[in-house]
Write a protein that holds these residues in place. Structure first.
Motif, mmCIF file in Angstrom:
data_model
loop_
_atom_site.group_PDB
_atom_site.id
_atom_site.type_symbol
_atom_site.label_atom_id
_atom_site.label_comp_id
_atom_site.label_asym_id
_atom_site.label_seq_id
_atom_site.Cartn_x
_atom_site.Cartn_y
_atom_site.Cartn_z
ATOM 1 N N GLN A 82 0.819 -1.209 0.000
ATOM 2 C CA GLN A 82 0.000 0.000 0.000
ATOM 3 C C GLN A 82 0.855 1.263 0.000
ATOM 4 N N ASN A 83 1.909 1.264 0.846
ATOM 5 C CA ASN A 83 2.776 2.448 0.870
ATOM 6 C C ASN A 83 3.967 2.279 -0.084
ATOM 7 N N TYR A 84 3.862 1.333 -0.978
ATOM 8 C CA TYR A 84 4.832 1.029 -2.042
ATOM 9 C C TYR A 84 6.111 0.382 -1.531
ATOM 10 N N GLN A 140 3.993 4.287 -7.532
ATOM 11 C CA GLN A 140 3.149 3.126 -7.720
ATOM 12 C C GLN A 140 3.650 2.273 -8.881
ATOM 13 N N ARG A 141 4.019 2.930 -9.970
ATOM 14 C CA ARG A 141 4.535 2.206 -11.129
ATOM 15 C C ARG A 141 5.853 1.519 -10.817
ATOM 16 N N VAL A 142 6.702 2.219 -10.072
ATOM 17 C CA VAL A 142 7.992 1.610 -9.736
ATOM 18 C C VAL A 142 7.758 0.362 -8.876
ATOM 19 N N ALA A 143 6.836 0.486 -7.931
ATOM 20 C CA ALA A 143 6.535 -0.664 -7.081
ATOM 21 C C ALA A 143 6.044 -1.844 -7.915
ATOM 22 N N LEU A 144 5.224 -1.530 -8.892
ATOM 23 C CA LEU A 144 4.730 -2.567 -9.791
ATOM 24 C C LEU A 144 5.886 -3.152 -10.602
ATOM 25 N N GLY A 145 6.764 -2.256 -11.041
ATOM 26 C CA GLY A 145 7.923 -2.692 -11.818
ATOM 27 C C GLY A 145 8.810 -3.622 -11.017
ATOM 28 N N ARG A 146 9.009 -3.286 -9.754
ATOM 29 C CA ARG A 146 9.871 -4.116 -8.920
ATOM 30 C C ARG A 146 9.260 -5.507 -8.749
ATOM 31 N N ASP A 158 -1.340 -5.484 -1.978
ATOM 32 C CA ASP A 158 -2.021 -5.074 -0.753
ATOM 33 C C ASP A 158 -2.483 -3.628 -0.905
ATOM 34 N N GLU A 159 -3.722 -3.424 -1.261
ATOM 35 C CA GLU A 159 -4.298 -2.087 -1.429
ATOM 36 C C GLU A 159 -3.379 -1.175 -2.244
ATOM 37 N N PRO A 160 -2.934 -1.600 -3.389
ATOM 38 C CA PRO A 160 -1.903 -0.804 -4.071
ATOM 39 C C PRO A 160 -2.406 0.542 -4.564
ATOM 40 N N LEU A 161 -3.701 0.715 -4.701
ATOM 41 C CA LEU A 161 -4.198 1.963 -5.279
ATOM 42 C C LEU A 161 -4.747 2.931 -4.240
ATOM 43 N N SER A 162 -4.795 2.507 -2.976
ATOM 44 C CA SER A 162 -5.561 3.321 -2.034
ATOM 45 C C SER A 162 -4.858 4.607 -1.640
ATOM 46 N N ASN A 163 -3.546 4.733 -1.933
ATOM 47 C CA ASN A 163 -2.888 6.002 -1.628
ATOM 48 C C ASN A 163 -2.919 6.983 -2.801
ATOM 49 N N LEU A 164 -3.576 6.607 -3.878
ATOM 50 C CA LEU A 164 -3.623 7.493 -5.051
ATOM 51 C C LEU A 164 -4.885 8.347 -5.005
#
Lengths: 361, 280, 292
Positions: A82-84, A140-146, A158-164
């Protein structure tokens, strides 16, 4: 890619059971959303799949192999937080390279994969920056990339979009969906937002109080909620749930009655309502309520409390006897607060729940 | 009127307090650059008419008796403080990490440990420890001081470090472990680099504590050659006269590095020292 | 369960060490307080005397005098340091240029070695050559040098001043941290509701500082009760015992006169007083928590 199976998994914190006898099968390449209010056990479940938490009982299998005793690093999974959780002291490039370095890949191979992931996510120009120099969407994209450089068996999110912010969230939602379609990846996605689950998931697992309430496609969960909780949780605005009692007599041989109103039911529904031991909860979504300007047989009178135009659709808060409910009308239909209307329910879309067990009848 | 009064009163108050705070340091410095004769004038020379660095030169010249003694004490203090600090960090880091990350019964023991350490009179510990050191044959060795400082410093060091570890999101370690690192590697590669300011701050804090400690050094050491600086300062008092410039110069040399280190890192100390009290 | 056990391994060394250096000495002090010990520290020659040591300590006139000093020293130091430090925190709790520098200056007394500070203050308060005397004379407050430390009437007050100088910065940083937890929104809401600065301070700031003040005062009380370096280096308890407090007496008894048995009994008494204070303190804390 791989399938994930949970069998009778349990996890408690002290006295309380966070996850209670959870069994769940996630097929290869499937996008499954674990959804529920906070504290329902969805994140605990995800952390157990990741290996960050140890289950108290039951088995977790990835590709048929029991992984209960494996460290997270040996499970071949990737996770987006969630917090990347980007390493703040490393550049984006190094963040992306980290999981590959940990697996001892050759330098050239690492560079190739990092570049490929960067191109796929359109973050090539950010590679030399530090995480704190990025916007929320970029992080968010970097986290997805990793997560995806690794080409793991399973993606855990884990709630990847909720901080956007709201706009970016809608955009990332469709991107994530495309990402899933392109990669044919197995994804386990945790969210408290039923709309995210509905829009992205192949199947959604609705949880509450550590228990799985329903596990099915979004369409079926929406159309056939297994119980009153699922009915009220999925869909927005929430389904109207009206406590009623079953009555006998009348033209149809029986019906239901609330405080100050009564309605006949067709025989098939009536038979189901009579299975309830105590009272019945009548469930009806706003779209299944029809509104008439004047009284007609089989209608009940209601008063308009407030009118909420949203653009595409106008929601009405109505008072029916001693309960409130939400209905909707097209925006062209002009209705004022205080107005009196007559309702009929679309019987094919009427839900009945046992008021005691809350199960669908 | 009201808008002007309070800030003005605040400034005045802070100004007076600053003078109060700095007066001793200032007078220490002024006395240290006087000659012995100028130092014992009354009324004093407010600004030395013939400032001289003789006192410092004397202290730092190994050829002179006073310099030989002073430099020895300085080295003793450096050795004791450094050894205490290094050992302390090695022991405190894993413990603090565990207190920060793992949930287990007895975690509160740490908090009580810190409190108790502060509540128990040092003298209660002094006698039994002295007897224990005697039993172990460690009286009059610097090892006795190192061991004592180490054990007494631990609760606070752990407390400070725990605060720093608490501020590192646990998701970073989880991410690292999922990315293929073992628990230990995640700690080494992710947590350590991020908490290095905290570790340095804690190390410096325990260094300062050891550097300034007086009671145990006074009690455990009796061989002149082994004394640390705080105890060694008594050498400037003789039966006949006190070498005030020398004493002040020695105090100044002893204080300045510590004060400078503290001030440079003050934001870390202040945060770490107050976090627990504010939150609990 | 398995993982739990591994967790203990991380902390076991630290806990063991703490038990060893806290529990053992406390027990040993109790034990030794029942014995008469020879002044050459040959502890195998000690003689069991029961509570005799306690009776002797509690009956000694010098102890009674030191008790009053200890009370004055502890309470006055704590109160003054708290007032001075809290004032500084309030004055510093607003943004202005040079705030960090000023805070740094005010922290100097806290970090400087207590021994060095004690020597400088001894020099500043010197009966014949002291700067404070000279200042008083230069400003016409006095016509001749003033004896701060060699005067039984002023020695304790002088020591308290030095102690306050050393401790007020600690109060300052604690209270400053506390002040920063006072929610801005609440203060603004009160302002909108028509509360003046004094009312805002009294109704919002002060209640928020309850806990941190209690912790700070406890730590100060404990530190002052055990304060050794400043009185020991500056006066050694003199002149004529006028600045003698429990802790310096215990030290003198133990390491000056090598009477470990007696000194242990004295320590246990001091320890009991501390624990009683601590008990009431914890009760106050718990009571507050229940109330809120």
């Amino acid at each position: 890619m791989a399938e994930v199976r949970l069998a009778n998994v349990r996890k408690g914190y002290g006295e309380a059971l966070a996850v209670d006898d959870l069994s769940l099968s996630i097929a290869d390449g499937e996008f499954v959303a674990l959804v529920g209010p906070s504290g329902c056990g969805k994140t605990t479940t995800l952390n157990m799949i990741a290996g960050l938490l140890e289950p108290d009982g039951g088995d977790i299998l990835i590709d048929g192999r029991r992984v209960n005793d494996l460290d997270p690093k040996d499970r071949d999974i990737a996770m987006v937080f969630q917090n990347y959780a980007l390493y703040p002291n490393k550049s984006v490039r190094k963040n992306l390279a980290f999981p590959l370095q940990m697996r001892g890949l050759a330098r050239a191979e690492i560079a190739r994969r990092v570049d490929e992931a960067a191109r796929m996510l359109d973050i090539g120009h950010l590679l030399e920056r530090r995480p704190r120099e990025l916007s929320g969407g970029q992080q968010q994209r970097v986290a997805l990339g990793r997560a995806l450089v690794r080409e793991p068996k399973v993606f855990l999110m884990d709630e990847p979009l909720s901080n956007l912010d709201a706009k970016l969230r809608v955009q990332m939602r469709s991107e994530l969906k495309r990402f899933h379609q392109d990669l044919k990846a197995t994804i386990v996605y945790v969210t408290h937002d039923q709309l995210e689950a509905m829009t992205m998931a192949d199947r959604m697992a609705v949880m509450q109080g550590g228990k799985l309430q329903q596990y099915d496609t979004p369409e079926r969960v929406y159309a056939h909620p297994a119980n009153a909780f699922v009915a009220s949780f999925v869909g927005s605005p929430a389904m109207n749930l009206i406590p009623v009692r079953v009555t006998d007599g009348g033209v149809a041989g029986g019906g239901v009655a609330g405080g100050g109103w009564a309605l006949d039911l067709p025989p098939e529904l009536l038979a189901r309502a009579r299975q309830a031991r105590g009272g019945v909860l009548l469930g009806i979504r706003h779209g299944a309520i029809r509104l008439l300007p004047s009284a007609a047989p089989g209608t009940v009178a209601a008063e308009v409390l407030t009118v909420e135009p949203t653009g595409d659709i106008t929601f009405l808060n109505l008072r029916l006897g001693d309960t409130d409910l939400v209905a909707s009308v097209p925006p062209e239909q002009l209705i004022a607060a205080g107005q009196r209307l007559w309702l009929t329910f679309d019987m094919a879309r009427l839900h009945l729940f046992d008021a005691t067990s809350e199960r669908a009848l | 009127m009201r808008r002007g009064f309070w800030p003005l009163a605040g400034w005045l108050y802070l100004g007076l307090l600053a003078v109060f705070s700095l007066l001793p340091m200032a007078w220490m410095l002024i006395t240290s650059v006087k000659t012995q004769f100028a130092a014992i004038q009354f009324p004093p020379e407010w600004i030395p008419s013939h400032p001289t660095l003789d006192a410092y030169a004397e202290l730092l010249s190994p050829g002179r008796e006073i310099g030989r003694v002073f430099l020895r004490y300085l080295l003793n203090s450096l050795w004791v403080s450094t050894a205490t600090t290094v050992l302390g960090v090695i022991v405190a880091v894993p413990a603090a990490y565990a207190f920060s990350r793992f949930r287990f019964p007895g975690r509160n023991l740490l908090f009580y440990g810190v409190l108790l350490r502060n509540m128990f009179p040092a003298v209660v510990f002094l006698m039994p420890l002295f007897i224990m050191m005697r039993f172990l044959g460690l009286v009059n060795t610097q090892l006795s001081l190192i061991l004592t400082y180490l054990t007494f410093g631990l609760p606070l060091s752990i407390w400070l470090l725990k605060g720093f570890f608490d501020n590192i999101p646990i998701q970073l370690e989880q991410a690292a472990r999922i990315d293929g690192a073992s628990r230990f590697k995640a700690f080494l590669l992710v947590v350590m680099p991020l908490s290095s300011p905290g570790i340095i701050a804690t190390a410096i804090y325990s260094f300062i504590q050891a550097w300034n400690e007086y009671v145990y050094a006074l009690t455990f050491l009796n061989d002149d050659a082994k004394l640390t600086l705080p105890v060694g300062l008594q050498h400037f008092f003789t039966e006949y006269a006190t070498n005030w410039p020398g004493l002040m110069a020695a105090s100044f040399i002893m204080s300045v590095p510590v004060v400078a280190m503290f001030l440079v890192l003050q934001k870390y100390f202040v945060r770490a020292l107050t976090d627990g009290a504010v939150k609990s | 369960m398995v993982r739990h056990r591994a967790d203990y391994l991380y902390v076991a060394p630290a806990v063991l060490v703490m038990v060893l250096v806290i529990a053992y000495p406390v027990w040993f002090t109790f034990y030794l307080s029942m014995f008469s010990t020879p002044p050459n520290l040959a502890l195998e020659d000690k003689i069991f005397v029961g509570l005799d040591n306690y009776a002797r300590i509690l009956g000694a006139d010098s102890v009674h005098e030191a008790s009053l000093n200890t009370l004055v020293w502890t309470v006055a130091s704590t109160a003054l340091a708290f007032v001075l430090g809290f004032g500084a925190a309030l004055a510093l709790n607003r943004p202005f240029r040079g705030r960090g520098l000023l805070r740094g200056i005010l922290l100097v007394p806290y970090v400087i070695s207590a021994v060095a500070a004690a020597y400088v203050w001894r020099w500043l308060l010197h009966s014949d050559l002291g700067v404070l005397s000279a200042l008083a004379m230069a400003t016409g407050l006095r016509s001749q040098p003033f004896n701060f430390l060699d005067n039984t009437d002023t020695v304790l007050a002088s020591l308290i001043m030095v102690n306050v100088w050393k401790e007020f910065p600690f109060v300052m940083i604690m209270m400053l941290a506390g002040l920063q937890t006072v929610p801005d929104q609440l203060l603004r809401a009160a302002q909108v509701d028509g509360a003046g600065p004094w009312q805002r301070f009294w109704h919002i700031t002060v209640p928020h500082l309850g806990n941190v003040s209690l912790v700070t005062v406890l730590l100060l009380l404990a530190a002052n009760f055990n304060g050794f370096t400043i009185p020991w280096v500056m006066t050694g308890g003199g002149p004529a015992g006028a600045s003698e407090i429990w802790i310096t007496q215990i030290y003198q008894l133990a390491f000056g006169r090598i009477r470990f048995g007696l000194a242990s009994a004295y320590s246990v008494i001091l320890f009991a007083v501390m624990m009683t204070m601590g008990y009431f303190y914890v009760r106050a804390l718990v009571g507050r928590d229940r109330a809120s």
